[in-house]
Design a protein around this motif. Structure first.
Motif, PDB file in Angstrom:
ATOM      1  N   ALA A   1       0.812  -1.223   0.000  1.00 57.30           N
ATOM      2  CA  ALA A   1       0.000   0.000   0.000  1.00 57.30           C
ATOM      3  C   ALA A   1       0.846   1.274   0.000  1.00 57.30           C
ATOM      4  O   ALA A   1       0.302   2.369  -0.106  1.00 57.30           O
ATOM      5  CB  ALA A   1      -0.933   0.002   1.213  1.00 57.30           C
ATOM      6  N   LEU A   2       2.168   1.143   0.095  1.00 52.24           N
ATOM      7  CA  LEU A   2       3.039   2.319   0.096  1.00 52.24           C
ATOM      8  C   LEU A   2       3.066   2.956  -1.294  1.00 52.24           C
ATOM      9  O   LEU A   2       3.016   2.259  -2.309  1.00 52.24           O
ATOM     10  CB  LEU A   2       4.448   1.945   0.537  1.00 52.24           C
ATOM     11  N   VAL A   3       3.168   4.266  -1.340  1.00 53.16           N
ATOM     12  CA  VAL A   3       3.189   5.010  -2.600  1.00 53.16           C
ATOM     13  C   VAL A   3       4.554   4.831  -3.271  1.00 53.16           C
ATOM     14  O   VAL A   3       5.592   5.088  -2.658  1.00 53.16           O
ATOM     15  CB  VAL A   3       2.896   6.504  -2.353  1.00 53.16           C
ATOM     16  N   ASP A   4       4.531   4.369  -4.510  1.00 59.84           N
ATOM     17  CA  ASP A   4       5.768   4.191  -5.269  1.00 59.84           C
ATOM     18  C   ASP A   4       6.343   5.533  -5.686  1.00 59.84           C
ATOM     19  O   ASP A   4       5.610   6.489  -5.938  1.00 59.84           O
ATOM     20  CB  ASP A   4       5.504   3.363  -6.548  1.00 59.84           C
ATOM     21  N   GLY A   5       7.669   5.617  -5.751  1.00 54.15           N
ATOM     22  CA  GLY A   5       8.339   6.794  -6.272  1.00 54.15           C
ATOM     23  C   GLY A   5       8.378   7.976  -5.328  1.00 54.15           C
ATOM     24  O   GLY A   5       8.566   9.113  -5.760  1.00 54.15           O
ATOM     25  N   TRP A   6       8.208   7.733  -4.025  1.00 55.79           N
ATOM     26  CA  TRP A   6       8.254   8.831  -3.062  1.00 55.79           C
ATOM     27  C   TRP A   6       9.363   8.605  -2.052  1.00 55.79           C
ATOM     28  O   TRP A   6       9.228   8.875  -0.876  1.00 55.79           O
ATOM     29  CB  TRP A   6       6.908   9.021  -2.379  1.00 55.79           C
ATOM     30  N   GLY A   7      10.470   8.098  -2.511  1.00 60.96           N
ATOM     31  CA  GLY A   7      11.617   7.895  -1.642  1.00 60.96           C
ATOM     32  C   GLY A   7      11.425   6.711  -0.715  1.00 60.96           C
ATOM     33  O   GLY A   7      10.400   6.042  -0.727  1.00 60.96           O
ATOM     34  N   PRO A   8      12.434   6.453   0.099  1.00 59.87           N
ATOM     35  CA  PRO A   8      12.382   5.284   0.984  1.00 59.87           C
ATOM     36  C   PRO A   8      11.324   5.440   2.069  1.00 59.87           C
ATOM     37  O   PRO A   8      11.259   6.465   2.749  1.00 59.87           O
ATOM     38  CB  PRO A   8      13.786   5.241   1.589  1.00 59.87           C
ATOM     39  N   THR A   9      10.479   4.415   2.213  1.00 61.94           N
ATOM     40  CA  THR A   9       9.416   4.438   3.219  1.00 61.94           C
ATOM     41  C   THR A   9       9.440   3.128   3.986  1.00 61.94           C
ATOM     42  O   THR A   9       9.476   2.055   3.389  1.00 61.94           O
ATOM     43  CB  THR A   9       8.033   4.632   2.564  1.00 61.94           C
ATOM     44  N   SER A  10       9.412   3.240   5.306  1.00 64.27           N
ATOM     45  CA  SER A  10       9.414   2.068   6.184  1.00 64.27           C
ATOM     46  C   SER A  10       8.179   2.101   7.064  1.00 64.27           C
ATOM     47  O   SER A  10       7.725   3.166   7.482  1.00 64.27           O
ATOM     48  CB  SER A  10      10.653   2.075   7.091  1.00 64.27           C
ATOM     49  N   ILE A  11       7.660   0.924   7.364  1.00 68.07           N
ATOM     50  CA  ILE A  11       6.519   0.803   8.264  1.00 68.07           C
ATOM     51  C   ILE A  11       7.036   0.431   9.646  1.00 68.07           C
ATOM     52  O   ILE A  11       7.797  -0.530   9.794  1.00 68.07           O
ATOM     53  CB  ILE A  11       5.523  -0.251   7.756  1.00 68.07           C
ATOM     54  N   LEU A  12       6.649   1.212  10.636  1.00 66.20           N
ATOM     55  CA  LEU A  12       6.957   0.915  12.032  1.00 66.20           C
ATOM     56  C   LEU A  12       5.694   0.333  12.646  1.00 66.20           C
ATOM     57  O   LEU A  12       4.591   0.770  12.347  1.00 66.20           O
ATOM     58  CB  LEU A  12       7.381   2.180  12.771  1.00 66.20           C
ATOM     59  N   ARG A  13       5.854  -0.641  13.525  1.00 61.12           N
ATOM     60  CA  ARG A  13       4.686  -1.331  14.062  1.00 61.12           C
ATOM     61  C   ARG A  13       4.333  -0.965  15.499  1.00 61.12           C
ATOM     62  O   ARG A  13       3.281  -1.355  15.994  1.00 61.12           O
ATOM     63  CB  ARG A  13       4.878  -2.847  13.955  1.00 61.12           C
ATOM     64  N   SER A  14       5.204  -0.194  16.190  1.00 65.99           N
ATOM     65  CA  SER A  14       4.912   0.107  17.591  1.00 65.99           C
ATOM     66  C   SER A  14       5.577   1.411  18.026  1.00 65.99           C
ATOM     67  O   SER A  14       6.495   1.899  17.366  1.00 65.99           O
ATOM     68  CB  SER A  14       5.414  -1.034  18.483  1.00 65.99           C
ATOM     69  N   ILE A  15       5.125   1.927  19.159  1.00 65.17           N
ATOM     70  CA  ILE A  15       5.741   3.107  19.761  1.00 65.17           C
ATOM     71  C   ILE A  15       7.204   2.814  20.088  1.00 65.17           C
ATOM     72  O   ILE A  15       8.064   3.691  19.958  1.00 65.17           O
ATOM     73  CB  ILE A  15       4.959   3.531  21.031  1.00 65.17           C
ATOM     74  N   ASP A  16       7.488   1.580  20.471  1.00 66.50           N
ATOM     75  CA  ASP A  16       8.877   1.196  20.751  1.00 66.50           C
ATOM     76  C   ASP A  16       9.750   1.338  19.509  1.00 66.50           C
ATOM     77  O   ASP A  16      10.925   1.698  19.604  1.00 66.50           O
ATOM     78  CB  ASP A  16       8.966  -0.237  21.284  1.00 66.50           C
ATOM     79  N   ASP A  17       9.190   1.064  18.324  1.00 62.90           N
ATOM     80  CA  ASP A  17       9.930   1.250  17.070  1.00 62.90           C
ATOM     81  C   ASP A  17      10.264   2.724  16.848  1.00 62.90           C
ATOM     82  O   ASP A  17      11.332   3.061  16.347  1.00 62.90           O
ATOM     83  CB  ASP A  17       9.134   0.716  15.876  1.00 62.90           C
ATOM     84  N   VAL A  18       9.335   3.611  17.222  1.00 69.80           N
ATOM     85  CA  VAL A  18       9.592   5.049  17.098  1.00 69.80           C
ATOM     86  C   VAL A  18      10.692   5.458  18.076  1.00 69.80           C
ATOM     87  O   VAL A  18      11.604   6.214  17.718  1.00 69.80           O
ATOM     88  CB  VAL A  18       8.314   5.884  17.329  1.00 69.80           C
ATOM     89  N   ALA A  19      10.637   4.950  19.293  1.00 69.05           N
ATOM     90  CA  ALA A  19      11.683   5.246  20.285  1.00 69.05           C
ATOM     91  C   ALA A  19      13.038   4.779  19.777  1.00 69.05           C
ATOM     92  O   ALA A  19      14.045   5.492  19.928  1.00 69.05           O
ATOM     93  CB  ALA A  19      11.347   4.585  21.625  1.00 69.05           C
TER      94      ALA A  19
END
Length: 191
Positions: free
Chosen positions: A95-113
């Motif tokens: 579902a990520l938009v193609d051609g908009w640079g590198p995009t990663s999916i984080l799954r939790s607040i701990d991933d953001v930390a």
């Protein structure tokens, strides 16, 4: 040293950030930004932020709203190659938009930390009110870049948690008032 996590956006005087650009989010007064007289100077903070932004972080709904448009927008060309992160438990890679640079999916607040502990500069959050509240409650927001519009909406989504117990201290970094009544207010979170 940790990376700075900054929420940036438009709010009403009563802290509502719901539907500033239109009614698609469902707020009956959506589009309130455009009902305030335009003053180019009031939006200068958006150009200033480009110098500090080294990555973007979105909640799923904001990513789905912004990515298709921003990936094609000349006004947002500076974001094209920046790393983007989406915090979602449901978004799939397809579902990520193609051609908009590198995009990663984080799954939790701990991933953001953990992301905050990596090398790099400021990570900016646009929209994503629910995400902002969750990150603030977890003590991860470092700064708020606010454009406060001269109106009271009374109800709607806020970036500020109403369930948080205790005081949440902010220190004024910068402010400015504009002829159209908009205020730029930049606050650092005090820890």
């Amino acid at each position: 040293m940790t990376r700075e996590l900054v929420w940036t956006g438009f709010v009403s005087v009563d802290g509502v950030m719901d539907s500033p650009g239109g009614t698609s989010e469902g707020h009956s007064y959506g589009g309130w930004v455009f009902r305030t007289e335009f003053d180019e100077n009031a939006f200068s903070i958006k150009a200033e932020e480009l110098h500090d932004t080294t990555a973007l972080l979105f909640g799923r709904r904001s990513y789905e709203a912004f990515a298709p448009f921003w990936s094609q927008s000349e006004d947002h060309a500076a974001y094209q190659d920046l790393p983007k992160y989406v915090l979602s438990t449901t978004l799939e890679t397809e579902a990520l938009v193609d051609g908009w640079g590198p995009t990663s999916i984080l799954r939790s607040i701990d991933d953001v930390a953990a992301l905050k502990q990596t090398e790099g500069g400021g990570i900016f959050i646009h929209g994503s009110g629910e995400l902002a509240r969750s990150l603030a409650d977890a003590g991860l927001i470092d700064r708020y870049n606010l454009l406060v519009f001269p109106l009271l909406l009374g109800a709607g989504k806020s970036i500020f948690s109403r369930s948080r117990e205790g005081e949440h201290r902010l220190a004024l970094r910068e402010s400015a008032a504009y002829d159209n009544g908009v205020m730029k207010v930049v606050y650092d979170v005090v820890r």
